[in-house]
Design a protein around this motif. Sequence first.
Motif, PDB file in Angstrom:
ATOM      1  N   SER A   7       0.502  -2.898   2.530  1.00  0.00           N
ATOM      2  CA  SER A   7       0.493  -4.271   2.561  1.00  0.00           C
ATOM      3  C   SER A   7      -0.384  -4.552   3.819  1.00  0.00           C
ATOM      4  CB  SER A   7       2.217  -4.826   1.955  1.00  0.00           C
ATOM      5  OG  SER A   7       2.532  -4.064   3.734  1.00  0.00           O
ATOM      6  N   GLY A   8      -0.372  -5.795   3.108  1.00  0.00           N
ATOM      7  CA  GLY A   8      -0.398  -6.551   4.719  1.00  0.00           C
ATOM      8  C   GLY A   8      -2.697  -7.163   4.100  1.00  0.00           C
ATOM      9  N   GLY A   9      -2.975  -6.599   3.493  1.00  0.00           N
ATOM     10  CA  GLY A   9      -4.036  -6.583   3.428  1.00  0.00           C
ATOM     11  C   GLY A   9      -4.496  -8.133   3.188  1.00  0.00           C
ATOM     12  N   GLY A  10      -5.671  -9.024   3.098  1.00  0.00           N
ATOM     13  CA  GLY A  10      -5.782 -10.571   3.003  1.00  0.00           C
ATOM     14  C   GLY A  10      -7.411 -10.665   2.850  1.00  0.00           C
ATOM     15  N   LEU A  11      -7.695 -12.389   3.311  1.00  0.00           N
ATOM     16  CA  LEU A  11      -8.983 -12.572   3.433  1.00  0.00           C
ATOM     17  C   LEU A  11      -8.510 -13.167   4.924  1.00  0.00           C
ATOM     18  CD1 LEU A  11     -11.395 -14.407   2.141  1.00  0.00           C
ATOM     19  CD2 LEU A  11      -9.902 -15.834   1.591  1.00  0.00           C
ATOM     20  N   LEU A  18      -6.125  -7.978  11.565  1.00  0.00           N
ATOM     21  CA  LEU A  18      -5.140  -8.148   9.802  1.00  0.00           C
ATOM     22  C   LEU A  18      -4.197  -6.710  10.389  1.00  0.00           C
ATOM     23  CD1 LEU A  18      -7.297  -8.068   6.653  1.00  0.00           C
ATOM     24  CD2 LEU A  18      -5.081 -10.250   7.639  1.00  0.00           C
ATOM     25  N   ARG A  19      -3.180  -6.880  10.146  1.00  0.00           N
ATOM     26  CA  ARG A  19      -2.467  -5.020  10.024  1.00  0.00           C
ATOM     27  C   ARG A  19      -2.011  -5.127   8.905  1.00  0.00           C
ATOM     28  NH1 ARG A  19       3.489  -3.741  13.139  1.00  0.00           N
ATOM     29  NH2 ARG A  19       4.208  -5.087  11.427  1.00  0.00           N
ATOM     30  N   LEU A  20      -2.220  -3.215   8.278  1.00  0.00           N
ATOM     31  CA  LEU A  20      -1.888  -3.127   7.062  1.00  0.00           C
ATOM     32  C   LEU A  20      -1.114  -2.097   7.023  1.00  0.00           C
ATOM     33  CD1 LEU A  20      -4.991  -1.585   5.298  1.00  0.00           C
ATOM     34  CD2 LEU A  20      -4.701  -4.690   5.295  1.00  0.00           C
ATOM     35  N   SER A  21      -0.109  -1.642   6.500  1.00  0.00           N
ATOM     36  CA  SER A  21       1.233  -0.939   6.711  1.00  0.00           C
ATOM     37  C   SER A  21       0.976  -0.079   5.171  1.00  0.00           C
ATOM     38  CB  SER A  21       2.399  -1.984   6.908  1.00  0.00           C
ATOM     39  OG  SER A  21       2.785  -2.819   7.872  1.00  0.00           O
ATOM     40  N   CYS A  22       1.473   1.101   5.466  1.00  0.00           N
ATOM     41  CA  CYS A  22       1.556   2.419   4.851  1.00  0.00           C
ATOM     42  C   CYS A  22       3.029   2.707   4.649  1.00  0.00           C
ATOM     43  CB  CYS A  22       0.904   3.183   4.899  1.00  0.00           C
ATOM     44  SG  CYS A  22       0.707   4.618   3.394  1.00  0.00           S
ATOM     45  N   TYR A  95      -6.928   2.491   0.947  1.00  0.00           N
ATOM     46  CA  TYR A  95      -5.536   2.904   0.434  1.00  0.00           C
ATOM     47  C   TYR A  95      -4.857   3.572   2.131  1.00  0.00           C
ATOM     48  CZ  TYR A  95      -8.040   2.091  -3.579  1.00  0.00           C
ATOM     49  OH  TYR A  95      -8.375   1.438  -4.590  1.00  0.00           O
ATOM     50  N   CYS A  96      -4.219   4.675   1.456  1.00  0.00           N
ATOM     51  CA  CYS A  96      -3.070   5.320   2.533  1.00  0.00           C
ATOM     52  C   CYS A  96      -2.869   6.524   2.206  1.00  0.00           C
ATOM     53  CB  CYS A  96      -1.843   4.432   3.545  1.00  0.00           C
ATOM     54  SG  CYS A  96      -0.462   5.112   2.770  1.00  0.00           S
ATOM     55  N   ALA A  97      -2.653   7.930   2.400  1.00  0.00           N
ATOM     56  CA  ALA A  97      -3.097   9.330   2.050  1.00  0.00           C
ATOM     57  C   ALA A  97      -1.818  10.297   2.906  1.00  0.00           C
ATOM     58  CB  ALA A  97      -4.167   9.598   1.430  1.00  0.00           C
ATOM     59  N   GLN A 118      -1.295   2.478  -3.991  1.00  0.00           N
ATOM     60  CA  GLN A 118      -2.267   1.949  -5.187  1.00  0.00           C
ATOM     61  C   GLN A 118      -3.383   1.419  -3.906  1.00  0.00           C
ATOM     62  OE1 GLN A 118       0.225   0.691  -3.811  1.00  0.00           O
ATOM     63  NE2 GLN A 118       0.366  -1.241  -3.350  1.00  0.00           N
ATOM     64  N   GLY A 119      -2.863   0.677  -2.633  1.00  0.00           N
ATOM     65  CA  GLY A 119      -4.354   0.217  -2.122  1.00  0.00           C
ATOM     66  C   GLY A 119      -3.834  -1.275  -1.850  1.00  0.00           C
TER      67      GLY A 119
END
Length: 126
Positions: A7-11, A18-22, A95-97, A118-119
């Motif tokens: 989560s955390g994606g965007g424009l 931005l900060r993405l979370s997994c 994506y996180c893995a 899921q990305g």
Amino acid sequence: QVQLVESGGGLVQAGGSLRLSCAASGRTFSSASVGWFRQAPGKERDFVAGINWSGAGSYYADSVKGRFTISGNNAKNTVYLQMNSLKFEDTAVYYCAARYSSTSFQYTRSENYPDWGQGTQVTVSS
């Protein structure tokens, strides 16, 4: 089996952050190596950053060194990717893995990670 949700994606405008979370469920990250990868349209999935939960360290692609930071929160079972000074070329699905193994492996290769989220889309406007 672990389930991963990004989560955390965007424009965001170029130069922004931005900060993405997994977030993991079903299994903790406590024995995992976790990687962030990204894939732009028509391109291969590329390594961005990785972290080894046992304390072996964190790793970055040259293209994001000094701008991105990977970190983990044990209590929340979540890995973050803080992205600063974003550029148009950072636009991609992220994506996180995860890989649960005590053996050493080539952490930049996506095929070495069995579990994927899921990305989340990151779009940087110029």
